[in-house]
Write an enzyme that holds these catalytic residues in place. Structure first.
Site, PDB file in Angstrom:
ATOM      1  N   THR A  97       0.862  -1.179   0.000  1.00 57.07           N
ATOM      2  CA  THR A  97       0.000   0.000   0.000  1.00 57.07           C
ATOM      3  C   THR A  97       0.898   1.228   0.000  1.00 57.07           C
ATOM      4  O   THR A  97       1.586   1.508   0.989  1.00 57.07           O
ATOM      5  CB  THR A  97      -0.925   0.019   1.229  1.00 57.07           C
ATOM      6  OG1 THR A  97      -1.784  -1.121   1.179  1.00 57.07           O
ATOM      7  CG2 THR A  97      -1.776   1.278   1.241  1.00 57.07           C
ATOM      8  N   LYS A 172      -7.519   1.130  -2.864  1.00 57.09           N
ATOM      9  CA  LYS A 172      -7.115   0.763  -1.510  1.00 57.09           C
ATOM     10  C   LYS A 172      -7.350   1.926  -0.546  1.00 57.09           C
ATOM     11  O   LYS A 172      -7.715   1.722   0.614  1.00 57.09           O
ATOM     12  CB  LYS A 172      -5.639   0.342  -1.495  1.00 57.09           C
ATOM     13  CG  LYS A 172      -5.101  -0.053  -0.111  1.00 57.09           C
ATOM     14  CD  LYS A 172      -5.859  -1.231   0.495  1.00 57.09           C
ATOM     15  CE  LYS A 172      -5.374  -1.566   1.908  1.00 57.09           C
ATOM     16  NZ  LYS A 172      -4.050  -2.182   1.954  1.00 57.09           N
ATOM     17  N   LYS A 240      -0.070   5.421   8.465  1.00 55.86           N
ATOM     18  CA  LYS A 240       0.645   5.610   7.197  1.00 55.86           C
ATOM     19  C   LYS A 240      -0.334   5.643   6.043  1.00 55.86           C
ATOM     20  O   LYS A 240      -0.280   6.521   5.180  1.00 55.86           O
ATOM     21  CB  LYS A 240       1.672   4.480   7.017  1.00 55.86           C
ATOM     22  CG  LYS A 240       2.558   4.594   5.770  1.00 55.86           C
ATOM     23  CD  LYS A 240       2.034   3.800   4.587  1.00 55.86           C
ATOM     24  CE  LYS A 240       2.168   2.300   4.796  1.00 55.86           C
ATOM     25  NZ  LYS A 240       1.769   1.526   3.577  1.00 55.86           N
TER      26      LYS A 240
END
Length: 290
Positions: A97, A172, A240
């Site tokens: 990701t 995502k 993150k």
């Protein structure tokens, strides 16, 4: 069967590479900590390489699942990077990701070398990786995706190409945005039940069968009630990811007020020492607040 390289043997990559080996592919692994790669080979078979370039040599597909943008650049670029070792026409599949920006950067760099690049971030957590039932959301050229999809099927319950390069990463982000709000909502519901003197388990048994039901509720409510937060995706990694979402929203003009708020709640969890707790620890934050 194909000749494959897998770069990154964390909690997700380790079992994913194992599924590929179990399907009969010829797998070479690379991990920054070499002992982890050696342990994987001892357990799964295959072979280990000292650099991403060495792992990628002769591979039809190179899969990666590392930490962040810089980690991904590190395994792709440079003298020891995978791109330097890949043969023309090979496909790089990134399961990390990361930002759509770095994805598009590496897509262009790969294309300049005659390589294909598919962004393919995953959802489903460690259990999904171990059981081979991940959701894989992809971006990139249709032809490259078509080549890679049968390989990814080794660990995917669903695998879809959403659009051009970067579309997988943008999808995502949608996933993480949705999860953030769901976990906060579930935490508040359980907290409210607890403060009202209700049996949280009984409450969930009823409301989970209606419109309030979700994967988070089904899989996390009991551990949340029992004050156990070692069962999933870590808060540090979620922050993150949410940072990527919020940065991208600044660029495309999307309004993400709930995501921004929940990100700050996760910051509170980090201050409590819970950076490695799973994301359902938002409930622990509420308990601490009283």
């Amino acid at each position: 069967m194909a000749k494959l390289a897998f770069l990154g043997l964390g909690v997700m990559g380790y079992p994913m590479a194992g599924h590929l080996q179990a399907k009969g592919h010829e797998v070479t692994v690379y991990n920054r900590t070499a002992a982890k790669a050696d342990a994987w080979v001892k357990e799964q078979g295959g072979s280990a390489a000292k650099t991403p370039r060495e792992a990628a040599q002769g591979a039809d597909f190179v899969m990666a699942c590392v930490g962040n943008d810089d980690d991904l650049r590190g395994v792709c670029l440079g003298e020891d990077g995978a791109f330097a070792g890949m043969k023309e026409g090979a496909v790089f599949v990134d399961h990390t990701t990361v930002s759509a920006k770095v994805t598009r950067e590496l897509y262009e760099a790969a294309g300049a070398k005659g390589l294909a690049f598919v962004d393919a971030p995953i959802s489903g957590g460690q259990a999904g990786a171990e059981n081979g039932v991940l959701s894989v959301m992809c971006g990139g050229d249709e032809a490259a995706y078509g080549q890679a999809e049968p390989v990814m099927a080794a660990y995917a319950r669903i695998c879809r190409r959403i659009g051009e390069s970067g579309a997988g990463q943008m999808t995502k982000m949608c996933n993480q945005i949705a999860i953030a709000g769901l976990v906060q909502g579930l935490s508040e519901a359980l907290h409210f039940a607890e403060k009202s003197g209700l049996d949280g388990r009984a409450v969930v048994e009823v409301i989970s069968q209606g419109a309030a039901g979700s994967w988070q509720m089904a899989n996390r409510y009991e551990t949340m009630i029992d004050d156990q937060f070692e069962h999933g995706f870590a808060v540090d990694w979620m922050r993150k990811d949410l940072g990527i979402c919020l940065d991208t929203a600044e660029e495309n003009g999307a309004s993400l007020p709930v995501t921004a708020l929940v990100d700050q709640f996760y910051k509170d969890v980090q201050k409590m020492g819970g950076g490695r707790w799973d994301t359902s620890s938002l409930f622990k934050r509420l308990r601490k607040l009283g």
